[in-house]
Design a protein around this motif. Structure first.
Motif: not given
Length: 239
Positions: A1-11, A33-40
C-alpha cells in the motif's frame, strides 16, 4: 500500500526526499518532529521519463557543451544567493551534435535552464504533454543583448574598479552576475538574456554607493548604454 514508518528519530526539523524507480524525486517541506508525538506525512510521486533534446544556435547549428539544469532543482538548492552555487546541482551537457538526455524528469511539469559560456542563458518551460511528443525538444540559444556603460564621480572623473552587479530576482533568481570597471571607468556585459534586469553599482574608492535600483529591459541583439554617477545623491542615466 506504500506505507512506511521510521522510528527513533530525534526531535528537530527535517527535510524529506522521496524517490522510486520510474518516478521523479520529490521533496517535502520541512517537517517538525516532536518527542513522543507521531507525525503523518503524505507523499505524492509523479511518473518520470527521459527527456531528450538538442541545443541549436540561431543558424540552426548544434551547440556543443551547453549546460542544462532543471529549474525545480535550482529552487531546492536556493541559488538566489550571490553568486549562485550552480556547481551543487546536477548538470547535463549537450554533446558534439548538440544532443542531450535528462533522466527522471517529472511529467507533471518543469523547466529547463540552458547556459553556455558565449551565449545568453535560456529558460525553457516544459509543456505538460511533452512526454507524448515523439520529436526531440529543441532549445535555441543566441548571443542575447549587451550593456555598455561607465561609472564617474561627482566631478565627472572615471571610477575604475567599481563593482557592477545585475540580477533578475523575481522571474529568474538564477540570473545574476557581476563585473568591474576598467581603468577608464567603463564596463561591458555581453550575452545577457532579453529580460528585465536590475543593476547596482558601488565603488570602494569613492566610499559611495548608488542609492536606488535601476531596472531596464535587455533587448535582443542590441547594446544598451548606461552611465552611473556616484555622489551624495547617486544617479544613473540611460542613453
Amino acid at each position: 500500500m506504500g506505507f512506511f514508518k521510521v522510528d527513533n528519530i530525534q526531535a528537530g526539523i527535517y527535510q524529506l526526499f522521496s524517490e522510486a524507480d520510474g518516478y521523479a524525486q520529490q521533496e517535502n517541506q520541512f517537517i517538525t518532529i516532536e518527542s513522543d508525538k507521531p507525525n503523518v506525512v503524505d507523499i505524492l510521486l509523479y511518473p518520470s521519463a527521459i527527456l531528450k533534446g538538442i541545443v541549436l544556435d540561431d543558424q540552426q547549428q548544434p551547440i556543443t557543451g551547453a549546460s542544462l539544469y532543471l529549474q525545480s532543482e535550482m529552487v531546492k538548492a536556493d541559488i538566489a544567493s550571490f553568486p549562485p552555487q550552480l556547481e551543487s546541482l546536477r548538470v547535463y551537457e549537450s554533446d558534439i551534435n548538440g544532443q542531450f538526455e535528462i533522466p527522471a524528469v517529472s511529467i507533471n511539469g518543469d523547466a529547463l535552464i540552458a547556459t553556455h559560456a558565449s551565449l545568453a542563458p535560456v529558460l525553457y518551460q516544459l509543456q505538460p504533454d511533452w512526454k507524448n511528443n515523439s520529436e526531440s525538444l529543441i532549445i535555441y540559444m543566441n548571443h542575447g543583448g549587451s550593456i555598455a556603460g561607465s561609472v564617474i564621480d561627482e566631478n565627472n572623473n572615471p571610477l575604475s574598479q567599481s563593482e557592477i552587479i545585475y540580477y533578475n530576482q523575481l522571474d529568474f533568481p538564477w540570473l545574476v552576475g557581476q563585473t568591474s570597471t576598467r581603468e577608464d571607468g567603463t564596463f561591458r556585459l555581453d550575452n545577457l538574456s532579453p529580460v528585465m534586469l536590475t543593476l547596482h553599482c558601488f565603488s570602494v574608492k569613492s566610499e559611495q554607493t548608488s542609492q536606488h535600483s535601476q531596472k531596464f529591459m535587455v533587448k535582443q541583439n542590441q547594446v544598451t548604454t548606461l552611465q552611473f554617477q556616484l555622489s551624495n545623491s547617486s544617479s544613473m542615466t540611460k542613453q
